[in-house]
Design an enzyme around this catalytic site. Structure first.
Site, mmCIF file in Angstrom:
data_model
loop_
_atom_site.group_PDB
_atom_site.id
_atom_site.type_symbol
_atom_site.label_atom_id
_atom_site.label_comp_id
_atom_site.label_asym_id
_atom_site.label_seq_id
_atom_site.Cartn_x
_atom_site.Cartn_y
_atom_site.Cartn_z
ATOM 1 N N THR A 1 -45.216 4.977 -30.096
ATOM 2 C CA THR A 1 -45.828 5.231 -28.776
ATOM 3 C C THR A 1 -45.683 6.734 -28.509
ATOM 4 O OG1 THR A 1 -43.695 4.722 -27.754
ATOM 5 C CG2 THR A 1 -45.316 2.946 -27.819
ATOM 6 N N GLU B 1 -34.721 -0.422 -28.002
ATOM 7 C CA GLU B 1 -33.722 0.005 -29.003
ATOM 8 C C GLU B 1 -32.992 1.239 -28.476
ATOM 9 O OE1 GLU B 1 -36.074 3.565 -29.995
ATOM 10 O OE2 GLU B 1 -34.047 3.069 -30.635
ATOM 11 N N PHE B 2 -31.743 1.387 -28.946
ATOM 12 C CA PHE B 2 -30.943 2.562 -28.575
ATOM 13 C C PHE B 2 -30.395 3.174 -29.865
ATOM 14 C CE2 PHE B 2 -31.310 1.830 -24.136
ATOM 15 C CZ PHE B 2 -31.337 0.452 -23.968
ATOM 16 N N GLU C 1 -31.345 8.522 -34.578
ATOM 17 C CA GLU C 1 -31.691 8.846 -35.969
ATOM 18 C C GLU C 1 -30.447 9.388 -36.655
ATOM 19 O OE1 GLU C 1 -36.229 10.257 -35.003
ATOM 20 O OE2 GLU C 1 -35.381 10.720 -36.955
ATOM 21 N N LYS D 1 -34.475 1.782 -20.616
ATOM 22 C CA LYS D 1 -34.658 2.617 -21.802
ATOM 23 C C LYS D 1 -34.978 4.060 -21.390
ATOM 24 C CE LYS D 1 -35.644 4.078 -25.917
ATOM 25 N NZ LYS D 1 -34.649 4.321 -26.966
ATOM 26 N N GLY E 1 -26.234 23.501 -27.442
ATOM 27 C CA GLY E 1 -26.975 23.795 -28.679
ATOM 28 C C GLY E 1 -28.279 24.496 -28.359
ATOM 29 N N GLY F 1 -34.343 17.735 -28.983
ATOM 30 C CA GLY F 1 -35.671 17.472 -29.569
ATOM 31 C C GLY F 1 -35.709 16.057 -30.089
ATOM 32 N N CYS G 1 -37.772 11.058 -29.448
ATOM 33 C CA CYS G 1 -37.566 10.247 -28.236
ATOM 34 C C CYS G 1 -37.373 11.022 -26.953
ATOM 35 C CB CYS G 1 -36.369 9.325 -28.472
ATOM 36 S SG CYS G 1 -36.648 8.179 -29.809
HETATM 37 C C1 UDX Z 1 -32.012 9.258 -29.000
HETATM 38 C C2 UDX Z 1 -31.067 8.337 -28.261
HETATM 39 O O1 UDX Z 1 -29.720 8.744 -28.485
HETATM 40 C C3 UDX Z 1 -31.267 6.902 -28.774
HETATM 41 O O2 UDX Z 1 -30.429 6.031 -28.033
HETATM 42 C C4 UDX Z 1 -32.734 6.511 -28.594
HETATM 43 O O3 UDX Z 1 -32.975 5.194 -29.033
HETATM 44 C C5 UDX Z 1 -33.608 7.474 -29.361
HETATM 45 O O4 UDX Z 1 -33.377 8.804 -28.894
HETATM 46 P P1 UDX Z 1 -32.135 10.550 -31.277
HETATM 47 O O5 UDX Z 1 -33.385 11.118 -30.703
HETATM 48 O O6 UDX Z 1 -32.134 10.049 -32.673
HETATM 49 O O7 UDX Z 1 -31.642 9.289 -30.344
HETATM 50 O O8 UDX Z 1 -31.060 11.714 -31.210
HETATM 51 P P2 UDX Z 1 -29.723 11.998 -30.422
HETATM 52 O O9 UDX Z 1 -28.598 11.883 -31.366
HETATM 53 O O10 UDX Z 1 -29.676 11.237 -29.157
HETATM 54 O O11 UDX Z 1 -29.920 13.572 -30.061
HETATM 55 C C6 UDX Z 1 -31.074 13.926 -29.309
HETATM 56 C C7 UDX Z 1 -31.115 15.451 -29.210
HETATM 57 O O12 UDX Z 1 -30.018 15.929 -28.404
HETATM 58 C C8 UDX Z 1 -30.994 16.162 -30.555
HETATM 59 O O13 UDX Z 1 -31.876 17.274 -30.568
HETATM 60 C C9 UDX Z 1 -29.536 16.640 -30.568
HETATM 61 O O14 UDX Z 1 -29.340 17.799 -31.356
HETATM 62 C C10 UDX Z 1 -29.314 16.949 -29.099
HETATM 63 N N1 UDX Z 1 -27.908 16.885 -28.691
HETATM 64 C C11 UDX Z 1 -27.250 15.706 -28.762
HETATM 65 C C12 UDX Z 1 -27.298 18.033 -28.184
HETATM 66 O O15 UDX Z 1 -27.896 19.099 -28.125
HETATM 67 N N2 UDX Z 1 -26.003 17.955 -27.757
HETATM 68 C C13 UDX Z 1 -25.296 16.788 -27.815
HETATM 69 O O16 UDX Z 1 -24.117 16.784 -27.432
HETATM 70 C C14 UDX Z 1 -25.941 15.627 -28.343
#
Ligand code: UDX
Length: 425
Positions: free
Chosen positions: A87, A147-148, A151, A200, A249, A253, A256
């Site tokens: 989506t 889902e949660f 990646e 979600k 950071g 990105g 999601c």
């Molecule tokens: C996320 C949600 O965590 C997950 O529950 C949902 O189902 C899908 O989207 P994801 O996108 O795989 O998962 O990545 P995530 O580990 O959540 O990190 C998202 C972004 O935040 C990344 O760019 C990561 O680098 C950044 N991040 C994460 C930070 O900059 N600081 C942090 O402390 C944690």
């Protein structure tokens, strides 16, 4: 044991299919991308996701996991269907549900009698009611089960969820879906459709907000010569805040957060409301990428010929570059006419769109360092935190490092003669 169809073999669909098969269900996973199915049938996972390949392999060999490129074939033998279709964001920021609508329209007559249709994809709030009308099968039940999965941690997160969210009109369908996961000790939120959908979006938006918050605090810490990690530790120990997702950071990105925050803002607008907190998180995120670009460019002197970029994936643990801050930052620097050499241990291919000619994707870490005036760490790969600053320094023209993930040992790099620039520390 249930006969389950999983529609869509992306990181959510394939993880869902493999983990449900591992639980003892008979799963058939379908994807219209025949090349992807051909790879999967030959045991090749078309993207990097730790622990997924062995789980797929052992369940294929047990016969509990099969693949097909024909959705109708998957549906005709399944009493439960998980929809894991993409989506993506539309230009206005709202979620594109056309893949799901097309599937439901084409295949509604293929659902077996009294089939339970489980929506795993992240769909706009209220979309479930629309999908039920599209399905138009009184004998079938529709369930929202967002889902949660992170990646790089998808298998772990599927098998160790903090909670399971299940929304439906049918208590019986909720109970049937709940029993599939065989996770008696995990809290289950049983609710109605739109609440499950809202949970979600609100989860991902809050996590995005939390990261944007610590990124802004990090910038303030720099001005005040305060170490943001001590602040993050100090606030994170408050159980009402929690220590997760407080790592500053280059910005957030992935496939999601950017999509879900935009959709939630659009949904609020459609209801005549403005989500100032989520809008601010999005804006702060754009600012953070710009801040890192400025950190890197301002550390270049007038003779700066080359910037080395370490990391292109949107985070460590994945080869996914969707909405990657690293790519956006590298492109912005290259667009200023500075020669950029970039490396990522997992990213082999870059987006088809034309990257600036001053941007070069190289296959080795050494090639990034060689001749660079400034080195920027944009993805928190362990290979980068383990680098020997003395060895790196010998390859570079100048010894300047921008550590946008705060993963390097500042003292060691400074002792090796580097000017070290971190984020809030
Ligand atoms: C996320 C949600 O965590 C997950 O529950 C949902 O189902 C899908 O989207 P994801 O996108 O795989 O998962 O990545 P995530 O580990 O959540 O990190 C998202 C972004 O935040 C990344 O760019 C990561 O680098 C950044 N991040 C994460 C930070 O900059 N600081 C942090 O402390 C944690």
């Amino acid at each position: 044991m249930n006969s389950i169809a999983v529609i869509g073999a992306g990181f959510v669909g394939l993880t869902t299919a493999a983990c449900l098969a591992e639980l003892g269900h008979n799963v058939i996973c379908s994807d219209v991308n025949q090349d992807r199915i051909a790879q999967l049938i030959h045991g090749r996972i078309p993207f990097f996701e730790p622990d997924l390949a062995p789980l797929v392999a052992q369940n294929m060999s047990r016969g509990s996991l099969r693949f097909t490129s024909q959705n109708s074939h998957a549906l005709q033998e399944s009493s439960i269907v998980f929809i894991c279709l993409p989506t993506p964001s539309l230009p206005d920021g709202s979620a594109d549900t056309s893949y799901i609508e097309r599937f439901l329209t084409v295949n509604r007559s293929d659902f077996t009698e009294r089939c339970i249709i489980v929506m795993k994809s992240t769909v706009p709030i209220g979309a479930g009611n629309r999908f039920e009308a599209l399905i138009a099968r009184d004998d079938c039940n529709y369930v929202s089960n967002p889902e949660f999965l992170r990646e790089g941690r998808a298998v772990h997160d599927f098998q160790n969820p903090d909670r399971i969210v299940i929304g439906s009109r049918s208590r019986e369908a909720i109970s049937s879906v709940r029993n599939l996961f065989k996770l008696e000790s995990v809290p289950v939120v049983e609710t109605e459709l739109s609440s499950a959908e809202m949970i979600k979006y609100a989860s991902n938006s809050f996590l995005s907000l939390k990261i944007s918050f610590i990124n802004e605090i990090a910038l303030l810490c720099e001005k005040a010569q305060i170490n943001v990690h001590e602040v993050a530790r100090g606030i994170g120990l408050d159980t009402r805040i929690g220590s997760a997702f407080l790592m500053p950071g280059p910005g957030w990105g992935g496939s999601c957060f950017p999509k879900d925050t935009s959709e939630l803002v659009q949904y609020a607008h459609s209801k005549g409301l403005q989500l100032r907190t989520v809008e601010a998180a999005i804006e702060a995120n754009h600012d953070q990428k710009r801040n890192i670009v400025e950190k890197i460019v301002s550390s270049c002197d007038s003779s700066c010929a080359q910037v080395g970029i370490l990391g292109l994936a949107f985070k460590a643990g994945t080869d996914d570059i969707r909405e990657s801050p690293a790519i956006a930052i590298a492109e912005a620097i290259a667009n200023r006419g500075i020669s950029v050499f970039a490396f990522d241990p997992m990213v082999r291919r870059l987006p088809i769109r034309t990257l600036p000619t001053t941007f070069t994707h190289v296959e080795s870490l050494e090639r990034v360092c060689a001749g660079s005036d400034v080195l920027a760490v944009l993805t928190e790969w362990p290979d980068f935190s383990a680098l020997d600053p003395n060895q790196v320094g010998k390859l570079m023209s100048r010894r300047v490092v921008v550590d946008a993930r705060n993963i390097l040992q500042r003292r060691a790099w400074e002792e090796a003669g580097f000017t070290y620039i971190g984020v809030g520390n």
